[in-house]
Design an enzyme around this catalytic site. Structure first.
Site, PDB file in Angstrom:
ATOM      1  N   LYS A 113      12.805   4.529  -7.817  1.00  0.00           N
ATOM      2  CA  LYS A 113      14.021   3.901  -7.291  1.00  0.00           C
ATOM      3  C   LYS A 113      15.269   4.721  -7.580  1.00  0.00           C
ATOM      4  CE  LYS A 113      12.304  -0.854  -7.414  1.00  0.00           C
ATOM      5  NZ  LYS A 113      12.552  -2.245  -7.858  1.00  0.00           N
ATOM      6  N   LYS A 192      -5.239  -0.407   0.182  1.00  0.00           N
ATOM      7  CA  LYS A 192      -5.552  -1.061  -1.085  1.00  0.00           C
ATOM      8  C   LYS A 192      -4.817  -2.396  -1.158  1.00  0.00           C
ATOM      9  CE  LYS A 192      -5.020  -0.558  -6.086  1.00  0.00           C
ATOM     10  NZ  LYS A 192      -4.491   0.287  -7.193  1.00  0.00           N
ATOM     11  N   LYS A 195       0.256  -6.869  -3.598  1.00  0.00           N
ATOM     12  CA  LYS A 195       1.362  -7.769  -3.248  1.00  0.00           C
ATOM     13  C   LYS A 195       2.483  -6.985  -2.567  1.00  0.00           C
ATOM     14  CE  LYS A 195       0.566 -11.063  -7.033  1.00  0.00           C
ATOM     15  NZ  LYS A 195      -0.262 -10.290  -7.974  1.00  0.00           N
TER      16      LYS A 195
END
Length: 324
Positions: A113, A192, A195
């Site tokens: 990030k 894969k 979430k």
């Protein structure tokens, strides 16, 4: 007896990939007589991204209920909420003072990030230090981690070694255990299961909602009559993880024979999920209907964990010059 420690994020109820790839192997390891397992729900870590008290609380209970439903032995082992043992945050501060800035700046959790620094809070930046405290506080010998967490474990070892070099043998230096054969469970889109990709199957959903998730699995445009390749099917890949050999052979034969649609295959997958996890689904519902039961279990575990945590902090305070 080796002390094995595992932390699980409370970012939502564990999905099928979590269960097959991480939870069941961890429970199996914890059941081995030579191991003592410390399993905690990392609800403090979750605060770096979750800003709703209700969501955080429900996620924590949902995660706890999943582990209990699958039979994690809380009598033999130690099961607790991270936030119920505040000693971890005190140790994290001490470790922060031994952690070089460049080490944190090089952490994957930050670098991912770093191009959007406005999205990075101090908790995210020092995430590896809290993770180090989670491990070191309990004198963990072994920490099973995925390849994506290997760097954080190496940082934990570096920080602990830095303290030991300065003050003597204060901390146990943990070893990582990386399963090179860890099960990769595909999501409904073929990637894969995660979430992050929103491509997961939540086995604890009510029946109709669960079936709806299964029916979203990607497939090609072949018609009911067409012969299909069982070696190139996400449905078959998932079915193979749950069905017995006879069931799997039958599905593969149906693919090759034709007159067998993807809807039939998805229905068969849904049914095997319902059958395989019927007991765990019922237990999860029971636990979520009375969270006081889980509170009692988690607080009992936290009290066991605190005995170890306070002993570690006593050593640290004495070595560092604080009143213990």
């Amino acid at each position: 007896m080796a002390r094995v420690l595992t932390g699980v994020q409370s970012t939502g109820v564990p999905h099928l990939g979590n269960i097959l790839g991480a939870m069941l192997p961890a429970i199996q390891m914890s059941n081995q007589p030579e191991n003592e397992a410390f399993l905690f729900i990392a609800d403090l870590h979750s605060l770096t991204t979750v800003r709703s008290a209700e969501v955080l609380r429900n996620n924590t209970y949902g995660t706890a209920a999943a582990w209990l439903a699958f039979g994690f032995d809380t009598a033999k082992n130690t099961f607790y909420r991270q936030s119920d043992v505040p000693e971890v945050t005190e140790l994290a501060w001490y470790l922060n003072c031994f952690t070089p800035f460049p080490m944190l700046a090089n952490a994957h959790s930050f670098k991912d990030k770093a191009s959007r620094l406005s999205d990075v809070n101090a908790g995210l930046f020092t995430y590896p230090v809290l993770m180090a405290a989670d491990i070191i506080l309990y004198d963990a010998d072994v920490v099973p981690v995925g390849k994506d967490q290997k760097q954080h474990l190496e940082m934990t070892r570096d920080i602990a070694n830095a303290v030991n070099h300065k003050y003597g043998e204060v901390f146990v230096i943990p070893e990582s255990q990386i399963d090179e054969n860890v099960m990769i469970v595909p999501g409904v889109d073929g990637q894969k299961m995660s979430k992050s990709y929103n491509n997961f199957i939540d086995i604890f959903l009510p029946e109709k909602q669960l079936r709806k998730q299964v029916m979203k699995i990607v497939s090609d445009g072949k018609s009911l009559e067409d012969v299909k390749d069982p070696e190139d099917s996400v449905i078959v890949d998932l079915y193979a993880l749950l069905a017995d050999d006879k069931q799997l052979a039958q599905m593969k034969a149906s693919y090759l024979a034709g007159n067998y649609g993807y809807g039939h295959a998805k229905q068969a997958l849904f049914e095997v999920i319902m059958d395989r996890f019927s007991k765990e689904r019922a237990e999860h519902v029971r636990l979520m209907a009375d969270v006081n039961v889980m509170d009692d279990v988690l607080l009992e575990g936290a009290n066991k964990a605190k005995l170890v945590a306070q002993n570690t902090l006593s050593r640290v305070r004495e070595k560092f010059g604080y009143h213990s």
